[in-house]
Design an enzyme around this catalytic site. Structure first.
Site, PDB file in Angstrom:
ATOM      1  N   ILE A  92       0.839  -1.190   0.000  1.00 20.76           N
ATOM      2  CA  ILE A  92       0.000   0.000   0.000  1.00 20.76           C
ATOM      3  C   ILE A  92       0.878   1.245   0.000  1.00 20.76           C
ATOM      4  O   ILE A  92       1.860   1.332   0.743  1.00 20.76           O
ATOM      5  CB  ILE A  92      -0.931  -0.001   1.226  1.00 20.76           C
ATOM      6  CG1 ILE A  92      -1.812  -1.249   1.222  1.00 20.76           C
ATOM      7  CG2 ILE A  92      -1.788   1.253   1.264  1.00 20.76           C
ATOM      8  CD1 ILE A  92      -2.645  -1.411   2.477  1.00 20.76           C
ATOM      9  N   CYS A  93       0.503   2.214  -0.813  1.00 23.47           N
ATOM     10  CA  CYS A  93       1.245   3.477  -0.897  1.00 23.47           C
ATOM     11  C   CYS A  93       0.618   4.490   0.059  1.00 23.47           C
ATOM     12  O   CYS A  93      -0.389   5.120  -0.252  1.00 23.47           O
ATOM     13  CB  CYS A  93       1.226   4.008  -2.332  1.00 23.47           C
ATOM     14  SG  CYS A  93       2.095   5.578  -2.527  1.00 23.47           S
ATOM     15  N   LEU A  94       1.219   4.610   1.233  1.00 23.04           N
ATOM     16  CA  LEU A  94       0.819   5.601   2.225  1.00 23.04           C
ATOM     17  C   LEU A  94       2.068   6.294   2.739  1.00 23.04           C
ATOM     18  O   LEU A  94       3.177   5.779   2.613  1.00 23.04           O
ATOM     19  CB  LEU A  94       0.074   4.944   3.393  1.00 23.04           C
ATOM     20  CG  LEU A  94      -1.215   4.182   3.073  1.00 23.04           C
ATOM     21  CD1 LEU A  94      -1.724   3.484   4.325  1.00 23.04           C
ATOM     22  CD2 LEU A  94      -2.278   5.121   2.539  1.00 23.04           C
ATOM     23  N   HIS A 100       7.076   6.106   1.060  1.00 27.50           N
ATOM     24  CA  HIS A 100       7.426   7.498   1.360  1.00 27.50           C
ATOM     25  C   HIS A 100       8.281   7.551   2.630  1.00 27.50           C
ATOM     26  O   HIS A 100       7.819   8.001   3.678  1.00 27.50           O
ATOM     27  CB  HIS A 100       6.167   8.341   1.520  1.00 27.50           C
ATOM     28  CG  HIS A 100       5.355   8.439   0.268  1.00 27.50           C
ATOM     29  ND1 HIS A 100       5.675   9.300  -0.758  1.00 27.50           N
ATOM     30  CD2 HIS A 100       4.254   7.764  -0.134  1.00 27.50           C
ATOM     31  CE1 HIS A 100       4.795   9.157  -1.731  1.00 27.50           C
ATOM     32  NE2 HIS A 100       3.934   8.234  -1.376  1.00 27.50           N
ATOM     33  N   LEU A 129      -1.533   4.660  -5.647  1.00 23.97           N
ATOM     34  CA  LEU A 129      -1.005   3.341  -5.967  1.00 23.97           C
ATOM     35  C   LEU A 129      -1.548   2.300  -4.994  1.00 23.97           C
ATOM     36  O   LEU A 129      -1.526   2.487  -3.782  1.00 23.97           O
ATOM     37  CB  LEU A 129       0.522   3.367  -5.899  1.00 23.97           C
ATOM     38  CG  LEU A 129       1.249   2.075  -6.270  1.00 23.97           C
ATOM     39  CD1 LEU A 129       1.012   1.735  -7.724  1.00 23.97           C
ATOM     40  CD2 LEU A 129       2.741   2.211  -5.973  1.00 23.97           C
TER      41      LEU A 129
END
Length: 308
Positions: A92-94, A100, A129
């Site tokens: 997961i894009c967080l 990040h 994403l």
């Protein structure tokens, strides 16, 4: 857990064992997470669907992979249960994940990350994403199905831990509430969109539950946010083509639009004088040029030159 298998002087191992004890001494009804006994850097978790959302009543399993530099580098997350918000078995894009690392803070913990993940569930994906944008009815259907059985993943040790976590969450999570067809998001697309935006704004005020004083759990505000690749098309509250017309109240004028008064520009006396002198100077210059041309063409120019 066989702690003698690990180097207790290692900062990552020391921090992980500290978080395990904190989670066991202060359990939550909203989530449960434990590391594998054979590898404390790999955690299994399950979160409870946030209340007053289409995920309410659902049980969503996932996996956390902690780096060897934890807590100075962020973990990675993936969900194993189909949910309609995030892809399964995809990182997961967080901003709290390894996508990040510039946003990660060492003061954050597994508890912090799980609380943030629950807060992100009902928000708008905005094309991020690993995100999905299922309808509310589809997500409710998946929430009901998520309670039936835990996902199948990994070796027997992983599966045993997943099953134990699922049984615990079933005892803490009420059933999925029933919704009438009139509450479907397909019938109210504008209302559903507004609700999603309102919930996205509410995530800024989400705070982490109480934890061990040795592991500070900061407020999840401006730093813990999902990163969309592009800004939403409706970033402004009014369309670009909208015109706001002020109306004159009372005095017998029924909602007549206010007309902008014409601007009257009066020339000052100084401007008139400057204009006049400029015109005179230009006229004199033209006359002098014409006179010189006349003298030159008539042959008198040489006489004047000799006389001088």
């Amino acid at each position: 857990m066989a702690e003698d298998k690990y180097n207790l002087k290692n900062p990552a191992v020391k921090r992980i064992l500290q978080e395990v004890k904190e989670l066991q001494s202060n359990p939550s009804d909203d989530f449960m997470s434990l590391p594998l006994e054979e590898n404390i850097f790999e955690w299994q978790f399950a979160i409870r669907g946030p209340r007053d959302s289409e995920f309410e009543g659902g049980i969503y399993h996932g996996r956390i992979q902690l780096p060897s530099e934890y807590p100075f580098k962020p973990p990675s997350f993936m969900l194993l249960t189909p949910n309609g918000r995030f892809e399964t078995q995809t990182k997961i894009c967080l901003s709290i994940s390894n996508h990040h690392p510039e946003h990660w803070q060492p003061s954050w913990s597994v508890r912090t990350a799980l609380v943030a993940l629950i807060a992100f569930m009902p928000t708008s994906p905005n094309g991020a994403l690993g995100s999905l944008d299922y309808t509310k009815e589809e997500r409710r259907t998946l929430a009901i199905k998520s309670r039936e059985s835990p996902p199948k993943y990994g070796n027997p040790e992983r599966q045993k831990l997943i099953d134990e976590i699922h049984e615990y969450m079933l005892s803490k999570t009420p059933s999925v509430p029933q919704h009438s067809p009139s509450q479907s998001s397909e019938e109210h697309p504008t209302e559903a969109k507004t609700e999603a935006e309102a919930e996205a704004n509410q995530q800024d005020s989400v705070t982490v539950g109480a934890g061990n004083p040795g592991i500070p759990n900061p407020t999840l505000n401006e730093r813990v946010v999902e990163e969309p690749p592009v800004a939403p098309a409706n970033a402004y509250p009014y369309p670009v083509a909208t015109k706001l017309v002020r109306e004159i109240p009372g005095e017998g004028l029924n909602n007549q639009p206010l007309r902008r008064p014409e601007m009257r520009v009066q020339r000052s006396f100084v401007d008139d004088r400057l204009f006049t002198w400029a015109a005179v100077g230009l006229t004199i210059a033209i006359l002098v040029l014409l006179f010189k041309k006349f003298i030159k063409s008539s042959g008198h120019g040489a006489v004047f030159m000799d006389g001088s």
